[in-house]
Design an enzyme around this catalytic site. Sequence first.
Site, PDB file in Angstrom:
ATOM      1  N   GLY A  15      -9.684 -24.731  33.687  1.00  0.00           N
ATOM      2  CA  GLY A  15     -10.708 -24.568  34.720  1.00  0.00           C
ATOM      3  C   GLY A  15     -11.015 -25.801  35.547  1.00  0.00           C
ATOM      4  O   GLY A  15     -12.094 -25.896  36.146  1.00  0.00           O
ATOM      5  N   ASN A  17      -9.616 -26.652  38.387  1.00  0.00           N
ATOM      6  CA  ASN A  17      -9.690 -26.241  39.795  1.00  0.00           C
ATOM      7  C   ASN A  17     -10.984 -25.482  40.062  1.00  0.00           C
ATOM      8  O   ASN A  17     -11.578 -25.625  41.131  1.00  0.00           O
ATOM      9  CB  ASN A  17      -8.474 -25.391  40.181  1.00  0.00           C
ATOM     10  CG  ASN A  17      -7.291 -26.262  40.540  1.00  0.00           C
ATOM     11  OD1 ASN A  17      -7.282 -26.898  41.598  1.00  0.00           O
ATOM     12  ND2 ASN A  17      -6.316 -26.318  39.654  1.00  0.00           N
ATOM     13  N   MET A  79      -3.364 -16.553  34.600  1.00  0.00           N
ATOM     14  CA  MET A  79      -1.996 -16.401  34.108  1.00  0.00           C
ATOM     15  C   MET A  79      -1.567 -14.941  33.959  1.00  0.00           C
ATOM     16  O   MET A  79      -0.990 -14.566  32.945  1.00  0.00           O
ATOM     17  CB  MET A  79      -1.863 -17.107  32.747  1.00  0.00           C
ATOM     18  CG  MET A  79      -2.084 -18.590  32.809  1.00  0.00           C
ATOM     19  SD  MET A  79      -0.769 -19.418  33.715  1.00  0.00           S
ATOM     20  CE  MET A  79       0.550 -19.273  32.508  1.00  0.00           C
ATOM     21  N   ARG A  80      -1.880 -14.136  34.972  1.00  0.00           N
ATOM     22  CA  ARG A  80      -1.429 -12.756  34.869  1.00  0.00           C
ATOM     23  C   ARG A  80      -1.090 -12.280  36.276  1.00  0.00           C
ATOM     24  O   ARG A  80      -1.819 -12.596  37.222  1.00  0.00           O
ATOM     25  CB  ARG A  80      -2.531 -11.898  34.262  1.00  0.00           C
ATOM     26  CG  ARG A  80      -2.045 -10.521  33.869  1.00  0.00           C
ATOM     27  CD  ARG A  80      -3.160  -9.680  33.305  1.00  0.00           C
ATOM     28  NE  ARG A  80      -3.432  -9.968  31.911  1.00  0.00           N
ATOM     29  CZ  ARG A  80      -4.350  -9.326  31.201  1.00  0.00           C
ATOM     30  NH1 ARG A  80      -5.064  -8.390  31.747  1.00  0.00           N
ATOM     31  NH2 ARG A  80      -4.545  -9.614  29.934  1.00  0.00           N
ATOM     32  N   ASN A  96      -4.293 -18.296  45.763  1.00  0.00           N
ATOM     33  CA  ASN A  96      -3.832 -18.928  44.526  1.00  0.00           C
ATOM     34  C   ASN A  96      -3.445 -20.370  44.830  1.00  0.00           C
ATOM     35  O   ASN A  96      -3.053 -20.687  45.951  1.00  0.00           O
ATOM     36  CB  ASN A  96      -2.609 -18.190  43.978  1.00  0.00           C
ATOM     37  CG  ASN A  96      -2.114 -18.789  42.670  1.00  0.00           C
ATOM     38  OD1 ASN A  96      -2.906 -19.098  41.782  1.00  0.00           O
ATOM     39  ND2 ASN A  96      -0.812 -18.969  42.547  1.00  0.00           N
ATOM     40  N   HIS A  98      -0.864 -23.387  43.563  1.00  0.00           N
ATOM     41  CA  HIS A  98       0.367 -23.548  42.781  1.00  0.00           C
ATOM     42  C   HIS A  98       0.827 -24.996  42.860  1.00  0.00           C
ATOM     43  O   HIS A  98       0.823 -25.588  43.952  1.00  0.00           O
ATOM     44  CB  HIS A  98       1.452 -22.605  43.332  1.00  0.00           C
ATOM     45  CG  HIS A  98       2.733 -22.678  42.561  1.00  0.00           C
ATOM     46  ND1 HIS A  98       2.893 -22.060  41.343  1.00  0.00           N
ATOM     47  CD2 HIS A  98       3.889 -23.334  42.807  1.00  0.00           C
ATOM     48  CE1 HIS A  98       4.109 -22.317  40.884  1.00  0.00           C
ATOM     49  NE2 HIS A  98       4.730 -23.089  41.753  1.00  0.00           N
ATOM     50  N   GLU A 132       4.740 -10.561  45.443  1.00  0.00           N
ATOM     51  CA  GLU A 132       5.861 -11.450  45.106  1.00  0.00           C
ATOM     52  C   GLU A 132       5.316 -12.714  44.433  1.00  0.00           C
ATOM     53  O   GLU A 132       4.400 -13.353  44.971  1.00  0.00           O
ATOM     54  CB  GLU A 132       6.582 -11.833  46.410  1.00  0.00           C
ATOM     55  CG  GLU A 132       7.860 -12.601  46.214  1.00  0.00           C
ATOM     56  CD  GLU A 132       8.356 -13.185  47.538  1.00  0.00           C
ATOM     57  OE1 GLU A 132       9.172 -14.109  47.494  1.00  0.00           O
ATOM     58  OE2 GLU A 132       7.888 -12.726  48.613  1.00  0.00           O
TER      59      GLU A 132
END
Length: 195
Positions: A15, A17, A79-80, A96, A98, A132
């Site tokens: 957590g 972020n 994580m899903r 998101n 990354h 995607e």
Amino acid sequence: MTGSRRIAVLISGRGSNLQALIDATAEGRLDAEIALVISNRADAQGLARAREAGIETLTVLVHELQSRSVSLVCLAGFMRLLGATFLDAFPNAILNVHPSLLPAFPGMDAQRQAWEYGTRIAGATVHFVTGELDGGPIVRQAAVPVLDTDSPETLAARILEQEHRIYPEAVAAVLAGGWSLEGRRFRPAGRTRHR
Ligand code: GRF
């Protein structure tokens, strides 16, 4: 997206972020209200950060978000993969972060992938979430030079600093409205194309 400034943050673990978003709102760098934090793991450390900040927490999804008038969903180490029902409920309204310069190194352990590949420039990306994996339109990116002295861990730590900087910026840009997507290209409000 509706015009509200209420956002939700989805986590699965540490957590940090989420904390960057909490801090940015507390310090006035991000004009948004974190309405709730959702984890798919009850033991996620990030849930404690949310409680500490007085933010409602939940361990599950679409109905919970909609009933709280959330307009933007921020994945933060979630994580899903999200299914079609969720994606359809929030069109162009899920972000998101990354830890690579996408489209390089999607998927797990991106910082280590970049280090092992021997890339000289690594980085971080905030992007819209689509079906995607790590493949949606890019809102913000930051480059991070790879030093000769780096290990995957030291590189990941510097990338994380950039994640914490660009994620609140990207959320602000999206919440500001007036942006458009031209194909994959995110055009913030007031930017016209040079011909
Ligand atoms: C970050 O590196 C993010 O880029 C990736 O998962 C990690 C989550 O870290 N998607 P934290 O839980 O926000 O500290």
